[in-house]
Motif scaffolding. Structure first.
Motif, PDB file in Angstrom:
ATOM      1  N   VAL A  60       0.850  -1.179   0.000  1.00 55.02           N
ATOM      2  CA  VAL A  60       0.000   0.000   0.000  1.00 55.02           C
ATOM      3  C   VAL A  60       0.894   1.241   0.000  1.00 55.02           C
ATOM      4  CG1 VAL A  60      -1.787   1.278   1.233  1.00 55.02           C
ATOM      5  CG2 VAL A  60      -1.837  -1.209   1.229  1.00 55.02           C
ATOM      6  N   HIS A  61       0.749   2.040  -1.025  1.00 56.23           N
ATOM      7  CA  HIS A  61       1.576   3.240  -1.178  1.00 56.23           C
ATOM      8  C   HIS A  61       0.932   4.424  -0.456  1.00 56.23           C
ATOM      9  CE1 HIS A  61       4.138   1.192  -4.036  1.00 56.23           C
ATOM     10  NE2 HIS A  61       3.058   0.769  -4.664  1.00 56.23           N
ATOM     11  N   GLY A 105      -5.135   5.428  12.299  1.00 53.56           N
ATOM     12  CA  GLY A 105      -4.300   6.147  11.336  1.00 53.56           C
ATOM     13  C   GLY A 105      -4.298   5.523   9.958  1.00 53.56           C
ATOM     14  N   ILE A 106      -5.344   4.760   9.626  1.00 49.54           N
ATOM     15  CA  ILE A 106      -5.445   4.112   8.313  1.00 49.54           C
ATOM     16  C   ILE A 106      -6.377   4.932   7.421  1.00 49.54           C
ATOM     17  CG2 ILE A 106      -6.101   1.998   7.076  1.00 49.54           C
ATOM     18  CD1 ILE A 106      -3.713   1.645   8.995  1.00 49.54           C
ATOM     19  N   LEU A 107      -5.939   5.200   6.197  1.00 46.86           N
ATOM     20  CA  LEU A 107      -6.749   5.959   5.242  1.00 46.86           C
ATOM     21  C   LEU A 107      -7.953   5.131   4.817  1.00 46.86           C
ATOM     22  CD1 LEU A 107      -7.110   8.504   3.497  1.00 46.86           C
ATOM     23  CD2 LEU A 107      -5.650   7.419   1.770  1.00 46.86           C
ATOM     24  N   LYS A 149       3.494  17.018   0.862  1.00 45.62           N
ATOM     25  CA  LYS A 149       2.645  16.473  -0.212  1.00 45.62           C
ATOM     26  C   LYS A 149       3.118  15.069  -0.587  1.00 45.62           C
ATOM     27  CE  LYS A 149       2.228  21.043  -2.159  1.00 45.62           C
ATOM     28  NZ  LYS A 149       2.673  21.881  -3.275  1.00 45.62           N
ATOM     29  N   ALA A 150       4.424  14.877  -0.685  1.00 49.06           N
ATOM     30  CA  ALA A 150       4.976  13.563  -1.030  1.00 49.06           C
ATOM     31  C   ALA A 150       4.639  12.528   0.042  1.00 49.06           C
ATOM     32  CB  ALA A 150       6.488  13.656  -1.218  1.00 49.06           C
ATOM     33  N   LYS A 151       4.678  12.928   1.306  1.00 49.63           N
ATOM     34  CA  LYS A 151       4.346  11.996   2.387  1.00 49.63           C
ATOM     35  C   LYS A 151       2.909  11.497   2.286  1.00 49.63           C
ATOM     36  CE  LYS A 151       7.573  13.528   5.936  1.00 49.63           C
ATOM     37  NZ  LYS A 151       7.700  13.963   7.331  1.00 49.63           N
ATOM     38  N   PHE A 152       2.031  12.310   1.705  1.00 53.28           N
ATOM     39  CA  PHE A 152       0.639  11.919   1.517  1.00 53.28           C
ATOM     40  C   PHE A 152       0.413  11.278   0.148  1.00 53.28           C
ATOM     41  CE2 PHE A 152       0.035  14.650   5.171  1.00 53.28           C
ATOM     42  CZ  PHE A 152      -1.005  14.039   5.854  1.00 53.28           C
ATOM     43  N   GLY A 153       1.496  10.937  -0.537  1.00 53.37           N
ATOM     44  CA  GLY A 153       1.397  10.231  -1.807  1.00 53.37           C
ATOM     45  C   GLY A 153       1.306  11.123  -3.018  1.00 53.37           C
TER      46      GLY A 153
END
Length: 181
Positions: A39-40, A158-160, A139-143
């Motif tokens: 999971v990215h 803490g799971i999307l 922004k990169a940390k959030f994909g």
């Protein structure tokens, strides 16, 4: 020929066979770990990334402060009309569900010039949740963020659980939020 060179091929085969069998007693990664590894960031099932920033008022905001809460992360900009439409709804959700462990954080894009002062923008809309600038690193940390608004809803672990790129009605987020509280 020495005894060692005569045994060379047999010895070599024994070593290779031994090395091949050495990994046989290892246990494979659990299915949960294997799935988690694929999971990215920014995909459903990914984790809320670690971050620590100062909000537009200079107050610290970090992911550590959000542990155990249901968290809505909103990427927005002053020039984004759908953002302007969504943000008051997120404030209403925070007012209603904040006491039950719900938090909202807004990350402002700075890729284009603001159309107005971001603090005045937020005041006009009645926004009181923390707003901070979204650095490229964040922004990169959030994909990576592909469009505005982008809204992400994370559960207490803490799971999307939900991600929407573009406008979404507050009622739709509220329906997904309630079971997570």
């Amino acid at each position: 020929m020495t005894k060692l060179t005569q045994q060379g091929p047999a010895l070599l085969l024994s070593i290779i066979a031994g090395l091949g069998l050495a990994g046989c007693n290892r246990h494979p990664a659990s299915p949960a770990r294997a799935a988690e590894a694929t999971v990215h960031p920014g995909e459903i099932g990914s984790r809320l990334p670690d971050f620590s920033v100062n909000d537009l008022q200079g107050q610290p905001v970090s992911s550590a402060d959000l542990r155990g809460k249901v968290v809505l992360i909103d990427f927005w900009a002053t020039w984004c009309q759908p953002c302007k439409k969504e943000m008051p709804g997120y404030q209403k959700l925070l007012d209603r569900y904040g006491p039950q462990g719900f938090a909202v954080i807004g990350f402002k894009f700075d890729t284009m010039a603001d159309t107005e002062d971001p603090i005045q923008f937020a005041r006009k809309l009645g926004i009181h949740y923390p707003l901070a600038v979204a650095s490229d690193d964040l922004k990169a940390k959030f994909g990576g963020i592909l469009g505005l608004p982008t809204t992400m809803l994370f559960d207490r672990q803490g799971i999307l659980r939900k991600k929407v790129v573009g406008f979404e009605y507050t009622d739709a987020f509220e329906a997904d939020l309630k079971p997570l509280l």
